[in-house]
Design a protein around this motif. Structure first.
Motif, PDB file in Angstrom:
ATOM      1  N   ILE A  78       4.593  -6.470   2.575  1.00  0.00           N
ATOM      2  CA  ILE A  78       3.290  -6.021   3.073  1.00  0.00           C
ATOM      3  C   ILE A  78       3.367  -4.577   3.567  1.00  0.00           C
ATOM      4  O   ILE A  78       2.429  -3.793   3.387  1.00  0.00           O
ATOM      5  CB  ILE A  78       2.810  -6.951   4.206  1.00  0.00           C
ATOM      6  N   SER A  79       4.490  -4.221   4.171  1.00  0.00           N
ATOM      7  CA  SER A  79       4.616  -2.870   4.717  1.00  0.00           C
ATOM      8  C   SER A  79       4.666  -1.803   3.629  1.00  0.00           C
ATOM      9  O   SER A  79       4.484  -0.619   3.925  1.00  0.00           O
ATOM     10  CB  SER A  79       5.868  -2.771   5.598  1.00  0.00           C
ATOM     11  N   PHE A  80       4.906  -2.207   2.377  1.00  0.00           N
ATOM     12  CA  PHE A  80       4.916  -1.258   1.255  1.00  0.00           C
ATOM     13  C   PHE A  80       3.720  -1.496   0.338  1.00  0.00           C
ATOM     14  O   PHE A  80       3.812  -1.279  -0.873  1.00  0.00           O
ATOM     15  CB  PHE A  80       6.224  -1.379   0.469  1.00  0.00           C
ATOM     16  N   GLU A  81       2.622  -1.948   0.913  1.00  0.00           N
ATOM     17  CA  GLU A  81       1.398  -2.159   0.146  1.00  0.00           C
ATOM     18  C   GLU A  81       1.027  -0.889  -0.614  1.00  0.00           C
ATOM     19  O   GLU A  81       1.002   0.209  -0.060  1.00  0.00           O
ATOM     20  CB  GLU A  81       0.257  -2.540   1.102  1.00  0.00           C
ATOM     21  N   GLY A  82       0.737  -1.055  -1.903  1.00  0.00           N
ATOM     22  CA  GLY A  82       0.350   0.084  -2.725  1.00  0.00           C
ATOM     23  C   GLY A  82       1.494   0.770  -3.432  1.00  0.00           C
ATOM     24  O   GLY A  82       1.269   1.714  -4.194  1.00  0.00           O
ATOM     25  N   VAL A  83       2.737   0.327  -3.195  1.00  0.00           N
ATOM     26  CA  VAL A  83       3.891   0.876  -3.920  1.00  0.00           C
ATOM     27  C   VAL A  83       4.173  -0.068  -5.089  1.00  0.00           C
ATOM     28  O   VAL A  83       4.733  -1.154  -4.892  1.00  0.00           O
ATOM     29  CB  VAL A  83       5.132   0.986  -3.013  1.00  0.00           C
ATOM     30  N   PRO A  84       3.773   0.284  -6.320  1.00  0.00           N
ATOM     31  CA  PRO A  84       3.827  -0.674  -7.437  1.00  0.00           C
ATOM     32  C   PRO A  84       5.226  -1.152  -7.782  1.00  0.00           C
ATOM     33  O   PRO A  84       5.394  -2.262  -8.277  1.00  0.00           O
ATOM     34  CB  PRO A  84       3.206   0.113  -8.605  1.00  0.00           C
ATOM     35  N   GLU A  85       6.261  -0.323  -7.512  1.00  0.00           N
ATOM     36  CA  GLU A  85       7.612  -0.733  -7.887  1.00  0.00           C
ATOM     37  C   GLU A  85       8.064  -1.992  -7.159  1.00  0.00           C
ATOM     38  O   GLU A  85       8.987  -2.677  -7.617  1.00  0.00           O
ATOM     39  CB  GLU A  85       8.611   0.393  -7.596  1.00  0.00           C
ATOM     40  N   PHE A  86       7.422  -2.313  -6.030  1.00  0.00           N
ATOM     41  CA  PHE A  86       7.902  -3.426  -5.224  1.00  0.00           C
ATOM     42  C   PHE A  86       7.784  -4.772  -5.919  1.00  0.00           C
ATOM     43  O   PHE A  86       8.484  -5.717  -5.585  1.00  0.00           O
ATOM     44  CB  PHE A  86       7.181  -3.454  -3.879  1.00  0.00           C
ATOM     45  N   GLN A  87       6.887  -4.874  -6.887  1.00  0.00           N
ATOM     46  CA  GLN A  87       6.768  -6.148  -7.586  1.00  0.00           C
ATOM     47  C   GLN A  87       8.009  -6.443  -8.423  1.00  0.00           C
ATOM     48  O   GLN A  87       8.242  -7.589  -8.818  1.00  0.00           O
ATOM     49  CB  GLN A  87       5.540  -6.143  -8.494  1.00  0.00           C
TER      50      GLN A  87
END
Length: 718
Positions: free
Chosen positions: A555-564
């Motif tokens: 959640i803290s990296f919301e909007g960072v697409p690589e996290f998926q």
């Protein structure tokens, strides 16, 4: 002669009275004599036309618009709550009924029906006519049936004669230009929708069994990937998780058999990291003019932690329960508007601090009594609004620091400060979440060790050597309590971010903050975190604590697409502190991580002493991977006689081969036979990708279990 303008005007007028939920169907019907003589074909008029019109009147309502277009061609426009099944049955019946338009048995009549099925408010009468005329042309080419239906989701308006040509009039160049414009508009819509979603577009040519990834919205490096010998090349390369292989083969088999469409969920490997995640695959089949399936077009949607998902609790983010016992202060603010939203000190809302309502004022004046003068200046310098916004623009999400504070009783204590900046997915405002937790317990362990402490000032996590010495110190107390050791593997972090990158350190910072300060954390700097919990309470509480930290990190990296494309896996062992052995526990939790590294979801797995683990398989696999990367096969440089014969045979095959594929097949077969290998691979170094990762081109694989050679020509990252 047909008056097209009046027909279009009538249809347009009816469409204007429809609701968005109404469905429309435009039928074009053609009754043609099977005789080929032009003189006979011209006689279709008068009495035959009346009989045909009378026949059609039995199939349509008085409120339907039915028109004679001349030369045995009729038009019918229907509206209402129509379904594809109803339209299908009506078109099928009409195509057969038209054969009875003549009372003379010697006159054989063929009936053809083309239908355009659509929503009444989303198109124009001109476009509907063109689509129906195309469907009629397709119906005339059908061998087994003489009707064809175009729907909104499956129509292709190319390569057909216009209605004017059917009636013997000249084609209008403006109509062709309109079609070109329509095609460009649909293409732009496709790109726009793909960019706004987390979908990938793919296609499979049935004749060649080639799968291509044709569009990813530029969000991944998998675009323009090609897999030959679908589906086996994807299975062979490990793109499909072993637990999904059987269902994937069934799905692919239905697709290759020409099924009209299908969808299913599978665990699929991410090309960026090698981690697995759940994904939904859906497709629709395209057919040629003769009705034969030629290509499947599909969509892949990532289901596991897909970017673009907007958790509704980002702005009013709850906190992991583990933080409450040691949370000294919690701040929540909208930095874009410089607005304070929450200020809690030792669990209590501080109404007096909220009077000014501005974050910048709170930092500058409001919380000054919490810090000493020196630490207050440090806090203001590091966490001022302008500096944080500037850092966020450069991509920074997490900040860590240690400071001294004065509690309400006047006692000085050390705290860990974790500050996270996250964009609101709806407004785009930059939100701040600050966690100030007491680190007295860690400070106590550090002092008791009486040795140098190595701690990363960026993440707040101990170096692995320091953490292990600290754990041994705690274990030496031999308390009669249960402790737990966890290894956290961040799958894909090295592939995505490399060593010592800022993003890598930020992920570790987030885990450090959300796991709280009553545990010992150490890291080797390579995506591996060791966590020791002296008093975990229970397995279920610890499982929830670990998995909650993974969730809040995402959640803290919301909007960072690589996290998926990342995967958090924890291997955990609980033991009595009296008999706990750090080295044995390290081996157990590490092997648990290896056993579960292909999981499609973040999870924590506990060692069960009653289960018999096949550690040998894990150890062998790990050993083979290390050897494959670092130890080349030994070779003296001198070929044996049998090896020379094999090389000559390969050269002969290559010289005699008609093309490159035949050459590769022959060499693979010879090499596989000589070494009695289950699989033979050929790979060619193809330089580096745009992201700096090494890229190889995998050409072929021979599986001697069935003797089949499967070419899997595709690019992949490693």
């Amino acid at each position: 002669m047909l008056n097209l303008e009046k027909v279009i005007e009538e249809i347009s007028e009816r469409m204007r009275t429809l609701n968005s939920s109404d469905t429309c169907a435009l039928f074009l019907l053609s009754a043609e004599e099977k005789a080929q003589k032009e003189s006979l074909r011209q006689e279709y008029s008068g009495e035959k036309t009346e009989r045909t019109a009378s026949l059609l009147s039995r199939f349509f309502r008085q409120t339907d618009f039915v028109e004679n277009l001349g030369d045995g061609c009729f038009l019918a426009f229907l509206t209402g709550q129509l379904t594809e099944q109803v339209v299908w049955e009506k078109a099928s019946t009409l195509s057969e009924a038209l054969e009875f338009a003549s009372e003379d048995p010697s006159e054989e009549i063929s009936g053809y029906v083309g239908v355009c099925l659509f929503q009444g408010t989303e198109t124009t009468a001109e476009a509907v006519l063109r689509t129906a005329e195309y469907a009629l042309e397709m119906a005339k080419k059908e061998e087994n049936r003489r009707f064809y239906i175009c729907t909104e989701s499956g129509s292709g308006i190319t390569g057909f004669r216009t209605l004017q040509e059917h009636m013997g009039t000249a084609a209008d160049d403006g109509m062709f230009q309109e079609l070109q414009l329509l095609y460009r508009e649909k293409r732009e819509w496709l790109h726009f929708l793909a960019e706004k979603s987390d979908c990938q577009l793919w296609e499979v040519e049935l004749s060649s069994r080639i799968l291509r990834v044709v569009y990813t919205g530029g969000k991944t490096e998998e675009e323009r990937m090609i897999y030959e010998s679908f589906p086996e090349s994807m299975v062979e390369m490990g793109k499909i998780h072993k637990d999904s292989v059987r269902r994937f083969r069934e799905f692919a088999g239905e697709l290759l058999d020409g099924k009209a469409g299908g969808s299913a969920n599978f665990m699929i490997q991410y090309g960026q990291t090698g981690c697995y995640g759940w994904a939904s695959l859906s497709y629709r089949m395209l057919y040629d003019e003769d009705g034969h399936p030629i290509k499947a077009i599909g969509i892949k949607e990532n289901l596991s932690y897909a970017s673009g998902k907007k958790p509704g609790y980002v702005l009013r983010r709850t906190m992991p329960a583990a933080l409450y016992p040691h949370l000294h202060c919690y701040i929540q603010a909208d930095l874009t508007e410089d607005k304070m939203e929450m200020f809690r000190l030792e669990g209590r809302e501080q109404a007096s601090f909220m009077n000014c309502r501005l974050y910048s004022e709170i930092v500058k004046h409001g919380i000054s009594r919490m810090f000493s003068v020196e630490d207050m200046k440090r806090f203001q310098r590091r966490f001022g609004r302008e500096r944080l916004l500037e850092k966020f623009e450069k991509g920074k999400r997490w900040f860590f620091d240690r400071c001294r504070v004065i509690d309400p009783e006047g006692t000085i204590q050390w705290i860990s400060i974790g500050v996270n900046l996250t964009p609101d997915p709806e407004t785009g405002h930059i939100c701040l979440f600050a966690y100030l937790s007491s680190r007295n317990q860690r400070l106590k362990w550090e002092r008791e060790m009486k040795a140098a402490v190595r701690l990363d000032p960026v993440t707040g996590v101990y170096a692995l050597e320091t953490a292990e010495r600290m754990i041994r110190h705690v274990l030496s107390a031999k308390e009669q309590t249960v402790c737990a050791l966890a290894e956290i593997q961040i799958g894909g972090i090295e592939e995505l971010f490399g060593e010592n990158s800022r993003r890598r350190k930020e992920i570790v910072t987030a885990l450090n903050i959300f796991l709280d300060t009553d545990c010992i954390l150490g890291t080797d700097g390579k995506g591996r975190v060791l966590a020791f919990f002296p008093h975990p309470v229970s397995r279920e509480r610890l499982r929830k604590r670990l998995e909650s930290s993974f969730s809040f990190t995402r959640i803290s990296f919301e909007g960072v697409p690589e996290f998926q494309f990342l995967r958090f896996i924890a291997g955990v062992e609980c033991r009595s502190m009296e008999i706990a052995d750090l080295e044995e526990m390290k081996r157990s939790v590490h092997k648990l991580c290896l056993l579960h590294e292909a999981e499609a979801e973040d999870a924590a797995f506990f060692f069960d002493p009653e289960l018999k683990y096949e550690w040998s398989d894990v150890e062998l696999e790990e050993k083979n991977i290390k050897n494959m990367d670092s130890q080349p096969l030994e070779h003296t440089g001198i070929l044996t006689e049998s090896e020379k014969d094999m090389v000559l045979d390969c050269m002969r095959l290559m010289l005699k081969s008609r093309n490159l594929d035949a050459s590769v097949d022959g060499v693979l077969m010879k090499v596989g036979q000589y070494y009695q290998a289950d699989r033979v691979y050929i790979s060619v170094d193809a330089g580096t990708s745009a992201g700096g990762k090494r890229r190889k081109n995998f050409l072929a694989v021979r599986d001697s279990s069935d003797g089949e050679i499967r070419r899997g020509r595709t690019d992949f990252l490693y």
